[in-house]
Design a protein around this motif. Sequence first.
Motif, mmCIF file in Angstrom:
data_model
loop_
_atom_site.group_PDB
_atom_site.id
_atom_site.type_symbol
_atom_site.label_atom_id
_atom_site.label_comp_id
_atom_site.label_asym_id
_atom_site.label_seq_id
_atom_site.Cartn_x
_atom_site.Cartn_y
_atom_site.Cartn_z
ATOM 1 N N VAL A 1 16.548 -18.018 -19.894
ATOM 2 C CA VAL A 1 16.854 -16.346 -20.512
ATOM 3 C C VAL A 1 16.889 -15.445 -19.411
ATOM 4 C CG1 VAL A 1 14.372 -15.540 -21.040
ATOM 5 C CG2 VAL A 1 16.233 -15.005 -22.384
ATOM 6 N N ILE B 1 20.560 -15.639 -18.082
ATOM 7 C CA ILE B 1 21.767 -15.547 -19.173
ATOM 8 C C ILE B 1 22.512 -13.973 -19.043
ATOM 9 C CG2 ILE B 1 20.082 -14.775 -21.117
ATOM 10 C CD1 ILE B 1 22.985 -17.123 -21.571
ATOM 11 N N ASN C 1 21.249 -31.452 -24.487
ATOM 12 C CA ASN C 1 20.218 -30.749 -25.417
ATOM 13 C C ASN C 1 20.408 -29.273 -25.145
ATOM 14 O OD1 ASN C 1 19.614 -33.205 -26.357
ATOM 15 N ND2 ASN C 1 17.564 -33.276 -25.579
ATOM 16 N N PHE D 1 20.785 -25.532 -25.278
ATOM 17 C CA PHE D 1 21.394 -24.540 -26.523
ATOM 18 C C PHE D 1 21.396 -23.114 -26.041
ATOM 19 C CE2 PHE D 1 20.727 -21.854 -30.236
ATOM 20 C CZ PHE D 1 21.638 -22.098 -30.906
ATOM 21 N N LEU D 2 20.712 -22.453 -25.427
ATOM 22 C CA LEU D 2 20.434 -21.189 -25.186
ATOM 23 C C LEU D 2 21.537 -20.542 -24.459
ATOM 24 C CD1 LEU D 2 19.151 -18.202 -24.891
ATOM 25 C CD2 LEU D 2 17.775 -19.268 -23.047
ATOM 26 N N SER E 1 25.016 -21.274 -26.379
ATOM 27 C CA SER E 1 25.259 -20.512 -27.579
ATOM 28 C C SER E 1 25.919 -19.111 -27.378
ATOM 29 C CB SER E 1 23.935 -20.351 -28.324
ATOM 30 O OG SER E 1 23.061 -19.320 -27.565
ATOM 31 N N GLN E 2 25.308 -18.606 -25.947
ATOM 32 C CA GLN E 2 26.099 -17.151 -25.458
ATOM 33 C C GLN E 2 27.344 -17.297 -24.840
ATOM 34 O OE1 GLN E 2 24.574 -14.718 -26.995
ATOM 35 N NE2 GLN E 2 23.241 -16.467 -27.918
ATOM 36 N N THR F 1 25.278 -28.897 -29.557
ATOM 37 C CA THR F 1 24.152 -28.349 -30.062
ATOM 38 C C THR F 1 24.471 -26.768 -30.911
ATOM 39 O OG1 THR F 1 23.985 -27.443 -28.009
ATOM 40 C CG2 THR F 1 22.515 -29.208 -28.393
ATOM 41 N N ILE G 1 26.457 -27.795 -34.171
ATOM 42 C CA ILE G 1 25.091 -28.131 -35.468
ATOM 43 C C ILE G 1 24.653 -27.007 -35.907
ATOM 44 C CG2 ILE G 1 23.281 -29.421 -35.781
ATOM 45 C CD1 ILE G 1 24.358 -31.768 -34.107
ATOM 46 N N ALA G 2 24.395 -25.856 -34.905
ATOM 47 C CA ALA G 2 23.577 -24.724 -35.214
ATOM 48 C C ALA G 2 24.302 -23.715 -36.328
ATOM 49 C CB ALA G 2 22.987 -23.893 -33.841
ATOM 50 N N ASN G 3 25.731 -24.000 -35.879
ATOM 51 C CA ASN G 3 26.888 -22.862 -36.558
ATOM 52 C C ASN G 3 27.369 -23.596 -37.572
ATOM 53 O OD1 ASN G 3 25.949 -20.861 -34.836
ATOM 54 N ND2 ASN G 3 27.456 -21.348 -33.354
#
Lengths: 345, 295
Positions: free
Chosen positions: B138, B141, B227, B229-230, B233-234, B244, B247-249
Amino acid sequence: MATELGPTPVKEPASGGAPIHHKPKGVGEDNAIASQGKWAAWLLAPTIFALAIVIVYPIISAIVMSFQKDAGLDPATGLFTEGGPAGFSNYTNWIFQQCAAPDGGTVACPPGTLGAQFWSATGTTFYFTIITVTLETILGFWMAIIMARTFRGRSLVRAAVLVPWAIPTAVTAQLWLFIFAFEGIGNKLFNTTILWTGSEIPARWAVIIADTWKTTPFMALLILAGLQMIPAEVYEAAKVDGASAWQRFRMITLPLVKPALMVAILFRTLDALRMFDLPYILTEGSNNTTTLSILVVNQIRQGFNSAAALSTITFIIIFIVAFIFVRFLGANVVEQQTGAGKGKK
Amino acid sequence: MTAATELRARQDRGRKVAQNREKWASVRTYVSAAVILFWCLAPAYWMVVTAFRDVGYTYDTSLLPTHVTLDNFKTAFDTSFGNRFGQALLNSLFIGVTVTVISLVVGVFAAYALARLNFRFKYLVLGFILGASMFPGVALITPLFQLFTNIGWIGTYQALIIPNISFVLPLTVYTMTSFFREMPWELEEAARVDGCTQGQAFRRVIMPLAAPAIFTTAILAFISSWNEFLIASQLSNDATQPVTVAIANFAGAQPQQIPYTAIMAAGTIVTIPLVILVLVFQRKIVAGLTAGAVK
């Protein structure tokens, strides 16, 4: 395995960190430290260079950003703010939970805005960390002790614990969301009617249970590796001396496995402090499951610089926790690392 | 004579007590093992069972497979609700392989130096690399998001590959360092006696010996990239998102209804290859996993 171990077998002296014991006399002797240093510099250069680009540069740029004001409309107040140097205001705004006010000053952030969530997110992060790491340590220790025994089917158990570890966290989150669905198997098996993602305590525990399921195996394997370092003769000797099972656990297992255990706890703690995937997907940060990482990500699109300040705060918090572990609790990662490979013969 | 018989009788009794205790201990071990098996496998089992269950019976809670169908796997790959699971699989594969190859090629030299050579600042370098592996994603990011926005990289593959290197490379280096320490380096010296340079000795003798270690490290590196994701995802978009994120969305026909059966099917597809890989190379994987911390 592990026969020539001294009184403290797990935490072996690092012996200068170099694998001197492998080096036969004579041939390699001309490799003076200086020439090895030159070699090492060349060999390490690509890694150091790559890490400098992907880690050091972003950290520095985050710190630089965190001292700049975010230009644009303040989403909380709808006011236009100019960019420019911000001093520590991005940091103080988070810590004192303040937002820009119409007169150019600051006011307490209205509840529900991101600015008002710093302390609750910090609290949530530590809540998750303390509970999950404690549960995982206890469960992991227990699993490790079982797996260290010799019994038929042991390799099956050792293989099975790798299954939760191998499943991606995003899938784990969806799986537990389904298990914890109102009509799901979770409520059915335990004959409960809990709205798991509907209120604070169940939502938090949904995350905790899912995280514990996913990461206990890792903990168990690290502890198991530590347990296997303890020579069986030590236990035999203690048995002969009439030590009870509890005494053997407390006086032999615990102290000898402690270095490995501390490193495992350190790894897990740092991992838990940056927890993101599970609460982000499982509860979407609702009902007080917003961790610091989630807060940073939510803030990014509302203002880079403010997000940079928050991510720097998160980094500092994690750094302090790591420092405490290494300095005061004896989690000596580097020594464990450099001492590696010597116990296994 | 009588004393001897008595002694033997007492020994027999003692042995019996010990045997009994052992029996109980082993029963307890098996019960515990069963509990561990259940705890680790039951949720994964539920994922697979649900993946094969007809969508109309999503919330059927019978423990054995019922209403078995393959439709969910079709739904998982269906793109009509905006899901791009098939594409995402390819993306994850591409990102994972690229990150793994880069990390291995770069990291193998560092691991060799750390395992074999004696030089100043070794601890500093080791500490830096271990610290880097525990670095919170984080903290990267925000600056990366801004940088990649400015140079138009959001949604590109390089925007996903480069940040992944930040945690895969340190993992690669310290896992390989531990493996390298345990190798029979005497052979290298032997090769040098026979006239190889250190570089040749490394290539011709050590590399073949190191192959299993490197392969295991590659699996671990690939899994950790797979694996992630963080960051993904951005920094990804619909075209480049890895599994990942997909699947989350995952979206269903009705926005209010989460298509669990299809998600579980997708999750099964994503997980099965990893689980097989992990189970086949179980011993090596465990060694690699614990290498950085304990030995």
